[in-house]
Design an enzyme around this catalytic site. Structure first.
Site, short mmCIF file in Angstrom:
data_model
loop_
_atom_site.label_atom_id
_atom_site.label_comp_id
_atom_site.label_asym_id
_atom_site.label_seq_id
_atom_site.Cartn_x
_atom_site.Cartn_y
_atom_site.Cartn_z
N ASP A 1 18.85 -0.72 19.72
CA ASP A 1 18.75 -1.74 18.68
C ASP A 1 19.53 -1.35 17.44
OD1 ASP A 1 16.94 0.39 18.34
OD2 ASP A 1 15.70 -0.78 16.98
N ARG B 1 18.05 4.49 11.91
CA ARG B 1 16.72 4.81 11.44
C ARG B 1 15.89 5.49 12.53
NH1 ARG B 1 15.39 -1.50 11.15
NH2 ARG B 1 14.54 -1.86 13.22
N ASP B 2 14.62 5.70 12.26
CA ASP B 2 13.75 6.33 13.26
C ASP B 2 13.33 5.29 14.29
OD1 ASP B 2 12.19 4.86 11.53
OD2 ASP B 2 10.55 6.31 11.45
N GLU B 3 14.28 4.90 15.11
CA GLU B 3 14.05 3.94 16.19
C GLU B 3 15.08 4.21 17.28
OE1 GLU B 3 12.85 -0.77 16.60
OE2 GLU B 3 13.03 0.21 14.66
N ASP C 1 17.00 -7.34 23.02
CA ASP C 1 18.28 -7.27 22.34
C ASP C 1 19.44 -7.33 23.33
OD1 ASP C 1 16.11 -6.12 20.77
OD2 ASP C 1 17.62 -5.57 19.30
N TRP D 1 12.20 -10.69 26.08
CA TRP D 1 12.30 -9.25 26.34
C TRP D 1 12.12 -8.97 27.83
CZ3 TRP D 1 11.83 -11.36 21.80
CH2 TRP D 1 12.35 -10.71 20.69
N GLU E 1 20.54 -6.65 11.15
CA GLU E 1 19.32 -6.99 11.86
C GLU E 1 18.73 -8.30 11.36
OE1 GLU E 1 15.08 -4.82 13.01
OE2 GLU E 1 16.18 -4.17 11.24
N HIS F 1 22.87 -3.99 13.95
CA HIS F 1 22.11 -4.55 15.08
C HIS F 1 23.00 -5.58 15.74
CE1 HIS F 1 18.05 -3.00 14.48
NE2 HIS F 1 17.58 -3.87 15.36
#
Length: 877
Positions: free
Chosen positions: A464, A468-470, A477, A533, A746, A767
């Site tokens: 995605d 960041r912390d992802e 997506d 999804w 995003e 994103h």
């Protein structure tokens, strides 16, 4: 066997390729499918037959003889030719005949070599330091003697975690972050390296750096977790050497190896890396190094049945960028602006005293002239290098990656100027296959932003965001973005691998995880059935089939796709509508408040029902392709039932939808959910009205954004589609471009019109999901689309509008280069199209509908078309 009468050989071929690999070393299939491209051929050329020559290292050459077939993409391994065995090498050539009597000479050869195809071929053990130090990467090594000069040597290697291998002091290969990230307990990819040139008779050494990576390092959301797959990293390596005296030496990881902790003090994908060059072991991977003080290793339990050869390319350094500007912040800090938001890391060349620390902090944006890291959440994204002194030192982190445009540099030695820091761009080393250009510079920059967002997020897994912390493989997506991705880059091998993980990580009841590879993340685990999804299980394989002509990906994913649709069908209410669970719906539409991303304006269950009907229809088509006749009928009936239930539940008296939104009408139109032509026409007009009422600004999120322009165009409202597409006010696709964006955001308003940063927790500036509209640019604005799998048949149908005076798209299809360009000059539309050999194209222009063969074609049509002409391509608001 007699051949055609001699004809001048005007047909030339590329070397064949195997599966979706750009090289044939370490192939994982005993009978790999073969493809070739006709590079030049006469006009209107179609292949009539081919012949394969397969040459082993020793023994008789096998030829298939002439096979009457027009197939040239993913052609099955020929019957009667023995499949490859582990380690076996062969070369493959092809020649072809055309229906016009033309023929080619033999193509250049493909060197094929199988990897280790059976778990029994692996005798190596997985090893780890006997005394682990958390977060600190280790060095592992062993030495050995070769009795004679080397004839052939292969290194088969992988890890739980990340590795970089060295032999005799030289780096093996050029991949980074290897072996990547997969569902480790189900699939672990290993690499095959030809290391013949690195070895010598006599003393040798092999070693590897070993870091945590995704396996046991901190990863996830809200700070992440450690030990997601296990508490210990591990290295598995098997070096097989054939010597000139006929002997074979096998060196593999076992408990005789030694380990130590070297200059990498810590390394994490979120944290960054700290490296102290004073702790380096000179010559540690070379023969003669004294490792007597190094520690022991221990064996890790490991099941070799999960080992797989890769289906696509690895992550590599694909570009090096110098900073465009050196800034001084209001607080006096030095900040490098690389001019492009990217995924990668910094590389420095520095000279200074031993013990001097140089630190690089990364971020996507600045706020008030300073590095702004709030959107990174818990990702520290900081690298530190401690100099050893004594001359120029060059360093780049090994086991981390950042998403950034700006780098703040502290600690740079005062006596060394200028700053010598470059950005190393990292992503899966996919071949670029798609280009777009137009007369609108903002639109072209937007297309580049889409491409850069794909580059930043196709780092072994389609993620995605890279910063960041992802950085997770969210299924929704990639589901919406797969058509665009498949045009821009040859991502078939990478996405085929990711889909295999999806099938393994899918729950027993058919639930598709929100994230693949699946890891535990707060709130999102355990997953539940959610439209858009979960539909990745059906729609991503279908996209790969349409764009790359790979029917086998449909077969491989068929059980997964069926399980998903069967689950959803079982959750319908008595009226046939899927209202089960909390649906994400049209995620992040512009009306979504920063504090609650669930509050989209379109009924989430309308979105879910639309997707149930659509994915069921696609699954019926998949069943047809696979010859599953009963399933074709079954899922076709399910699609009909879902469509009828959609109409009953969501089409209200007066012809409007219960959710009177852009997304609702776009999905109903694009997925063929409306009952008759009158309802379709009314929905198209209402969609255009809504877009106009919104000031021709976007009002869609993840579900509606890929469909809204197509829905308008198919309703005959190209004018409205163009006004929406080219809108610059917020929210719109071009608004971020006007704000200096170099990637897709995003949120539509990640930077607000007043220049402030969106306060939402989810505020990424890289994103790709909302960039899914780029496929509309390729198919409709430029007019290049596939009509048959793999572009075997093309559609040439540009639809000018929006004040554009020219546009073009070029795509390297599996059959060769296809291109469409158009230009408006005065009262004429001129279209030039290139059709690859062995394909045809349907041309759809004002007053012209014709099928053409391969070659370059030019068409001139009057423009603008008279409003009353039935061939009118653009109506007026």
């Amino acid at each position: 066997m007699p051949e055609n009468p001699p004809v001048e050989a005007t047909v030339t071929l590329s070397a064949p390729t195997a599966e979706h690999r750009s090289d044939g070393l370490g192939i994982g299939a005993a009978g790999p499918r073969l493809s070739w491209v006709i590079e030049s051929a006469p006009h209107d050329w179609l292949q009539d037959a081919y012949e394969l020559e397969i040459r082993p290292e020793s023994g008789p050459i096998r030829t298939t003889g002439r096979i009457d077939s027009g197939e040239s993409v993913l052609v099955p391994w020929p019957d009667g030719v023995p499949p490859l065995r582990s380690r076996e090498a062969r070369t493959v050539r092809v020649r072809v005949w055309g229906g016009d009597g033309s023929h080619s000479e033999w193509s250049p050869a493909l060197a094929l070599e199988a990897g280790l195809l059976s778990p029994d071929d692996f005798i190596a053990e997985m090893i780890t330091p006997a005394v682990p130090e958390l977060t600190r990467p280790a060095l592992l090594r062993t030495s050995f003697v070769l009795p004679a000069p080397v004839v052939r040597a292969r290194l088969y290697i992988t890890a739980h975690g990340l590795y970089e291998a060295e032999i005799n002091g030289t780096r093996v290969g050029d991949e980074v972050l290897a072996p990547g990230w997969s569902s480790y307990h189900h699939r672990l990819r290993y690499a095959t390296h030809d290391v013949t040139h690195l070895l010598t008779e006599g003393a040798n050494a092999v070693g590897a750096w070993l870091g945590e990576g995704w396996f046991s390092g901190r990863f996830g959301i809200h700070g992440g977790q450690t030990n997601l797959y296990g508490s210990h990293t591990g290295l598995l390596a098997q070096l097989e050497v054939d010597c000139a005296d006929g002997s074979r030496v096998v060196v593999n990881t076992d408990e005789r190896w030694r380990c130590a902790y070297g200059p990498i003090i810590s390394a994490g994908l979120y944290e960054g890396e700290r490296y102290d060059a004073r702790a380096e072991f000179d010559g540690w991977s070379s023969p003669g190094f004294d490792a007597s003080r190094w520690g022991a290793v221990q064996r890790v339990d490991f099941d070799a049945t999960v080992l797989r050869a890769p289906t696509g390319p690895p992550v590599r350094r694909v570009e090096s960028r110098a900073p465009e500007k050196v800034l001084t912040s209001p607080s006096g800090r030095t900040i490098l602006d690389f001019g492009q938001n990217l995924a990668g890391r910094g590389r420095m060349r520095v000279r200074g005293e031993a013990g001097t620390s140089v630190t690089l902090r990364h971020a996507e944006i600045l706020k008030d002239g300073e590095l702004y890291t709030r959107p990174l959440r818990h990702a520290v994204s900081t690298d530190t290098y401690v100099l050893k002194g004594g001359g120029i030192e060059e360093w780049e982190p090994r086991f981390t990656i950042h998403g950034f445009r700006y780098v703040e540099v502290t600690g740079w030695p005062d006596d060394q100027a200028p700053l010598d820091v470059t950005a190393q761009v990292l992503h899966t080393d996919m071949r670029r296959t798609g280009w777009f250009a137009s007369s609108d510079k903002l639109l072209d920059r937007f297309h580049e932003n889409v491409r850069w967002s794909m580059r930043g997020n196709f780092v072994d897994v389609p993620t995605d965001c890279p910063q960041r912390d992802e950085r997770l493989g969210w299924t929704g997506d990639i589901q919406v973005f797969a058509p665009t991705a498949s045009f821009l880059y040859d991502c078939a091998g990478m996405l085929t691998s990711w889909l295999a993980d999806l099938a393994h990580d899918q729950y027993d009841d058919g639930t598709v995880p929100f994230i693949v590879p699946a890891i535990h993340v707060p709130y999102w685990t355990p997953a539940w059935a959610a439209a858009v999804w979960g539909d990745a299980a059906v729609l991503v394989p279908w996209t790969l089939f349409q764009r790359f002509g790979d029917r086998e990906v449909l077969r491989a994913q068929y059980a997964s796709a069926r399980a998903w649709i069967d689950l959803v069908a079982s959750q319908r209410d008595d009226d046939g509508v899927w209202r089960h669970g909390k649906q994400l719906g049209d995620w992040l539409d512009p009306a979504t408040p920063p504090e609650d991303p669930w509050l989209a304006r379109t009924d989430a269950y309308l979105v879910a029902q639309a997707y149930l009907a659509h994915s069921s229809r696609v699954l019926s088509l998949i069943a047809r392709e696979l010859g599953e006749d009963a399933d074709e009928q079954r899922y076709g009936r399910l699609a009909d039932e879902a469509r009828e239930a959609f109409v009953r539940a969501f089409l209200v008296p007066g012809g409007r939808l219960a959710s009177d939104t852009q997304t609702a009408y776009a999905l109903a139109l694009r997925f063929g959910l409306l009952p008759d032509a009158e309802a379709v026409a009314a929905a198209g007009e209402r969609l255009a009205e809504l877009v106009g009422q919104d000031g021709h600004r976007i009002a869609t999120g993840f579900a509606g954004t890929p469909e809204v322009c197509d829905a308008l165009a198919e309703a005959g409202r190209h004018d409205t589609a163009y006004r929406l597409l080219l809108q610059q006010a917020c929210p719109s696709w071009l608004y971020p471009v006007t704000q200096g964006a170099t990637t897709v955001w995003e949120r539509w308003d990640s930077i607000l019109p007043d220049g402030s940063i969106n306060p939402g927790e989810m505020t990424s500036f890289n994103h790709y999901a909302l960039g899914a509209v780029a496929d509309f640019l390729h198919r409709t604005v430029a007019g290049l689309a596939p009509l048959a799998p793999g572009y075997r048949r093309l559609r040439i149908a540009p639809r000018p509008g929006g004040g554009l005076t020219h546009a073009s798209a070029r795509h390297l299809t599996p059959y060769g280069t296809a291109e469409v360009s158009w230009e408006l000059t005065g009262a004429a539309l001129t279209v030039t199209a290139t059709v690859p050999p062995n394909t045809t194209a349907d041309v759809d222009l004002p007053g012209l509908s014709v099928t053409v063969g391969s070659g370059t074609h030019r068409f001139e049509r009057p423009w603008p078309v008279h409003p009353g002409d039935p061939s009118t391509m653009a109506s007026q608001d």
